[in-house]
Enzyme design. Structure first.
Site, PDB file in Angstrom:
ATOM      1  N   GLY A 108       0.857  -1.230  -0.068  1.00 16.84           N
ATOM      2  CA  GLY A 108       0.135   0.144   0.206  1.00 16.84           C
ATOM      3  C   GLY A 108       0.991   1.106   0.220  1.00 16.84           C
ATOM      4  O   GLY A 108       2.062   1.137   0.371  1.00 16.84           O
ATOM      5  N   GLN A 161       2.982   9.922   1.672  1.00 18.53           N
ATOM      6  CA  GLN A 161       4.187   9.499   1.638  1.00 18.53           C
ATOM      7  C   GLN A 161       5.142  10.006   0.360  1.00 18.53           C
ATOM      8  O   GLN A 161       6.085   9.595   0.588  1.00 18.53           O
ATOM      9  CB  GLN A 161       4.103   8.025   1.519  1.00 18.53           C
ATOM     10  CG  GLN A 161       3.387   7.269   2.696  1.00 18.53           C
ATOM     11  CD  GLN A 161       3.538   5.775   2.637  1.00 18.53           C
ATOM     12  OE1 GLN A 161       2.410   5.298   2.175  1.00 18.53           O
ATOM     13  NE2 GLN A 161       4.412   4.975   3.311  1.00 18.53           N
ATOM     14  N   LEU A 172       6.641   1.521   4.230  1.00 15.23           N
ATOM     15  CA  LEU A 172       7.666   1.968   3.226  1.00 15.23           C
ATOM     16  C   LEU A 172       8.540   3.203   3.869  1.00 15.23           C
ATOM     17  O   LEU A 172       9.533   3.551   3.466  1.00 15.23           O
ATOM     18  CB  LEU A 172       7.155   2.399   1.859  1.00 15.23           C
ATOM     19  CG  LEU A 172       6.420   1.139   1.084  1.00 15.23           C
ATOM     20  CD1 LEU A 172       5.887   1.498  -0.253  1.00 15.23           C
ATOM     21  CD2 LEU A 172       7.390  -0.047   0.757  1.00 15.23           C
ATOM     22  N   HIS A 229      -2.292   7.140   7.434  1.00 12.70           N
ATOM     23  CA  HIS A 229      -1.254   7.908   6.904  1.00 12.70           C
ATOM     24  C   HIS A 229      -2.090   9.329   6.438  1.00 12.70           C
ATOM     25  O   HIS A 229      -1.599  10.425   6.388  1.00 12.70           O
ATOM     26  CB  HIS A 229      -0.802   7.620   5.365  1.00 12.70           C
ATOM     27  CG  HIS A 229       0.409   6.604   5.628  1.00 12.70           C
ATOM     28  ND1 HIS A 229       1.810   7.230   6.467  1.00 12.70           N
ATOM     29  CD2 HIS A 229       0.742   5.288   5.490  1.00 12.70           C
ATOM     30  CE1 HIS A 229       2.337   6.221   6.593  1.00 12.70           C
ATOM     31  NE2 HIS A 229       1.913   5.430   5.801  1.00 12.70           N
TER      32      HIS A 229
HETATM   33 ZN    ZN Z   1       2.829   3.320   5.826  1.00  9.02          ZN
END
Ligand code: ZN
Length: 156
Positions: free
Chosen positions: A46, A51, A89, A134
């Site tokens: 995902g 991000q 990530l 997030h």
């Molecule tokens: Zn994440």
């Protein structure tokens, strides 16, 4: 399409609240395409727009069959609880145990402006929760029951 730079923990942008998408635009489609390419290259399940530095409520979730594009997603149903290993990530090399619902159903818009629902269990349910967090500036490390040790990570 382009591979976007994934922000790492410590970047202020990851702690900000993302704004809803108000209208579909060529820029949004470009963002989705670039996020698809970036996710594919990263090997993750995902990716959320913040991000890659874009504070919009847009996430991708790979449900094993396809990579879902979720615009302005909302969780509409959850069931049960699971305790599993989670990573991010934006937090490379670190893993922790979190509690997440065992089943999650989300409602979102796709790139054509159509509202749809998607659901999942296991890693897909965890990923829905993780990616939506997030959008509110929350990282899994905020919710972790405990982080894994180096030794445990080696065994993953
Ligand atoms: Zn994440």
């Amino acid at each position: 399409m382009a591979i976007l730079n994934i922000l790492q923990d410590g970047e202020e942008t990851l702690r900000k609240t993302s704004r809803p998408v108000e209208k579909l635009s060529p820029r949004l489609i470009q963002l989705l395409d670039d996020m698809q390419e970036t996710l594919k290259q990263s090997g993750g399940v995902g990716l959320a727009a913040p991000q890659v530095g874009i504070l919009r409520r847009v996430v991708l979730v790979d449900n094993g069959e396809e990579v879902l594009e979720l615009i302005n997603p909302q969780i509409v149903e959850t069931k049960g609880v699971q305790e599993e290993v989670e990573g991010c990530l934006s937090v490379p090399g670190r893993w922790g145990i979190t509690h997440r619902p065992a089943y999650v159903k989300v409602r979102a818009m796709n790139r054509h402006g159509k509202t749809y629902e998607a659901d999942g269990t296991g890693i897909v349910a965890r990923c829905f929760c993780h990616e939506l967090d997030h959008l509110d500036g929350v990282l899994f490390t905020d919710k972790v029951l405990r982080m894994l040790t180096e030794e445990e990570i080696e065994k993953l």
